[in-house]
Design a protein around this motif. Structure first.
Motif, PDB file in Angstrom:
ATOM      1  N   LEU B  29      10.340  16.934  -3.309  1.00 44.14           N
ATOM      2  CA  LEU B  29       9.137  17.326  -2.565  1.00 44.14           C
ATOM      3  C   LEU B  29       7.941  17.560  -3.483  1.00 44.14           C
ATOM      4  N   SER B  30       8.173  17.487  -4.806  1.00 48.44           N
ATOM      5  CA  SER B  30       7.095  17.834  -5.735  1.00 48.44           C
ATOM      6  C   SER B  30       5.908  16.898  -5.584  1.00 48.44           C
ATOM      7  N   GLN B  32       4.973  15.238  -2.998  1.00 53.46           N
ATOM      8  CA  GLN B  32       4.282  15.552  -1.747  1.00 53.46           C
ATOM      9  C   GLN B  32       3.489  16.847  -1.869  1.00 53.46           C
ATOM     10  N   LEU B  33       4.049  17.785  -2.624  1.00 57.97           N
ATOM     11  CA  LEU B  33       3.352  19.059  -2.825  1.00 57.97           C
ATOM     12  C   LEU B  33       2.004  18.819  -3.497  1.00 57.97           C
ATOM     13  N   ASN B  35       0.327  16.039  -3.720  1.00 56.49           N
ATOM     14  CA  ASN B  35      -0.501  15.256  -2.807  1.00 56.49           C
ATOM     15  C   ASN B  35      -1.164  16.162  -1.768  1.00 56.49           C
ATOM     16  N   SER B  36      -0.364  17.007  -1.120  1.00 62.36           N
ATOM     17  CA  SER B  36      -0.882  17.868  -0.052  1.00 62.36           C
ATOM     18  C   SER B  36      -1.923  18.838  -0.577  1.00 62.36           C
ATOM     19  N   PHE B  37      -1.614  19.473  -1.735  1.00 59.71           N
ATOM     20  CA  PHE B  37      -2.554  20.492  -2.209  1.00 59.71           C
ATOM     21  C   PHE B  37      -3.832  19.884  -2.738  1.00 59.71           C
ATOM     22  N   ARG B  39      -5.193  17.120  -1.644  1.00 62.50           N
ATOM     23  CA  ARG B  39      -5.967  16.775  -0.435  1.00 62.50           C
ATOM     24  C   ARG B  39      -6.652  17.998   0.134  1.00 62.50           C
ATOM     25  N   MET B  40      -5.880  19.085   0.267  1.00 62.42           N
ATOM     26  CA  MET B  40      -6.431  20.320   0.833  1.00 62.42           C
ATOM     27  C   MET B  40      -7.628  20.785   0.020  1.00 62.42           C
ATOM     28  N   GLN B  43     -10.626  18.370   0.471  1.00 70.59           N
ATOM     29  CA  GLN B  43     -11.215  18.491   1.816  1.00 70.59           C
ATOM     30  C   GLN B  43     -11.992  19.783   1.965  1.00 70.59           C
ATOM     31  N   THR B  77      -7.786  12.595  16.099  1.00 70.19           N
ATOM     32  CA  THR B  77      -6.481  13.129  15.691  1.00 70.19           C
ATOM     33  C   THR B  77      -5.506  13.105  16.857  1.00 70.19           C
TER      34      THR B  77
END
Lengths: 223, 254
Positions: B29-30, B32-33, B35-37, B39-40, B43, B77
């Motif tokens: 999951l690293s 993805q982690l 990537n997600s953070f 992006r956050m 944004q 969305t």
């Protein structure tokens, strides 16, 4: 005698495949009509055009002189009632299930004199005990559900009854009881599909569907 | 009380714990982690700059334009999330969220908060975001439930029709169930608020220096508006969807 229903169909199709060609036929009050034919010959399709549940046809169907497509669907369907092969009963007590259609706008104005008495008689004729009204639908057998579904429609005094293989879930005895009732006591018109040999013999008229054509036979026996 | 960039950076070190746990469990999951953070962070950085600009300029048109972007995003969305009846769903979503906007927002501005100027973006945009976000999520759930309620039991629907039910009467059981599924969790959340955790808006206000007594009034207002907004959105969306989903003989369109 004035016709009740007049079919002037040029074709009946299903997903672009033509099931039947020209059908010009009249139905008179109190007629007893049986539709026969092989599986997939269009029996159910034809039956369900009559209460606007199927629009896959060209031509027109007149009910008491009016094209059914111009009628309000709920009004038509409350006068030409269909009972299906595997009926659906709401998840409620039988009493509530029978009361439910009365809350529909199309039926609110309808007079149903002595409805309770009528239901009682029907239950008696169909060999259902009176305490059935308190039972939950989920506890009923297939044959019992079918009889309740029929009572649910009969209490509304429909002008035409459309029956789609309703005897398939019934045992011999109840099938016999119901066919007796439908032939002898139901005051309206009946158009039915059935494979049941018990049902075959007594119809006045037979519509026979065979590889895209329909033939209309009148049998000697009547009501 | 502002946070320094260094302080914020140090808070990011907290992500060491999830990363250690992932590696211990050999959980992939690293990536993805990160990537997600990332992006956050990007944004939020963009939104922060844009909002800073909008808040500073206090311009009616700019505020309205931003609200329009917000609702468009919500519609897009939602449309992406709903996998059925794609052809008819767009106008349903636009009208449903639009109706909610036009009822809730003027009501709050004119009757409750009366900010000066009336279109003050510092007030409008955060409140609108909360009302819209909740309406959007709930609308997706309600429409999904309505559609599956019908599709799982066409026989029930068709049986009602063949007994003389109108479109509305035949679809009402599925309609009620969809509304219930969407609204009951909201009511449970409302009833539990303040007992376990402080809601986000209130937390933000208190951290920003507002008195708890002011913050709770805003929180009450926002909970009421969100619930009302959600209810209006769900109802409008399903009612419109109902008309588009069926033909004039009340039969389902393919």
């Amino acid at each position: 005698m004035l016709e009740q229903l007049e079919l002037r169909l040029n074709s009946l199709y299903h997903n672009d495949r033509q099931l039947l060609g020209r059908i010009h036929q009249k139905v008179y009050p109190k007629d007893r009509i049986l539709i026969v034919g092989a599986t997939g010959s269009g029996k159910s399709s034809l039956l369900s055009t009559l209460n606007l549940m199927n629009q896959s046809y060209t031509g027109e169907i007149l009910f008491a002189g009016t094209n059914i497509k111009q009628m309000k669907p709920e009004l038509l369907r409350s006068r030409i009632c269909m009972v299906m092969q595997e009926p659906y009963l709401e998840d409620a007590s039988i009493g509530d299930i029978l009361d439910l259609p009365l809350q529909y706008n199309a039926l609110k104005q309808r007079e149903m004199p002595q409805r309770k008495q009528h239901i009682k008689e029907l239950m008696h004729r169909f060999k259902l005990p009176e305490d059935f009204l308190m039972k939950q639908a989920s506890t009923l057998s297939g044959g019992e559900k079918q009889r309740i579904a029929l009572i649910r429609v009969l209490q509304l005094n429909p002008e035409i009854l459309l029956l789609d293989e309703i005897s398939s879930a019934l045992d011999q005895t109840s099938s016999g009881i119901i066919s007796d009732f439908i032939f002898e006591s139901f005051p309206g018109t009946v158009i039915a599909i059935s494979h049941d040999p018990l049902w075959q013999s007594r119809w006045q008229k037979i519509w026979k569907l065979d590889s895209g054509t329909i033939s209309f036979l009148t049998t000697g026996s009547g009501v | 009380m502002d946070i320094s960039y260094l302080g914020l950076g140090l808070s990011a070190l907290l992500l060491i714990f999830p990363l250690l746990i992932f590696s211990h469990l050999k959980l992939k999951l690293s990536g993805q982690l990160f990537n997600s953070f990332i992006r956050m962070i990007l944004q939020l950085a963009v939104i922060g700059l844009v909002l800073q600009f909008i808040f500073a300029s206090v311009n009616l048109w700019l505020t309205l334009a931003w609200m329009l972007i917000m609702i468009s995003n919500a519609v897009i969305t939602l449309r992406g999330r709903l996998k059925f009846q794609r052809k008819v769903i767009l106008p349903v979503l636009i009208i449903a969220l639009g109706t909610t906007t036009l009822i809730i927002m003027p009501w709050l501005i004119v009757l409750t908060v009366k900010p000066r100027p009336l279109f003050s973006p510092t007030f409008l945009i955060p409140i609108y975001g909360m009302v819209l976000g909740n309406s959007m999520n709930s609308c997706a759930l309600a429409l999904e439930r309505f559609e599956s309620g019908l599709a799982d039991n066409w026989k029930a629907y068709l049986s009602r029709l063949s007994l003389g039910a109108s479109l509305w009467e035949a679809a009402l059981p599925a309609f009620k169930k969809a509304m219930q599924t969407s609204l009951v969790p909201q009511l449970l959340t409302i009833a539990s608020i303040g007992v376990v955790s402080l809601p986000g808006m209130m937390t933000g206000q208190i951290l920003g220096g507002a008195s708890p007594l002011v913050a709770i009034k805003y929180q009450m207002m926002i909970m009421i508006s969100i619930f009302s907004g959600v209810c209006i959105t769900d109802y409008t969306a399903i009612s419109l969807y109902l008309r588009k989903r069926f033909d004039r003989y009340y039969l389902p369109k393919p």
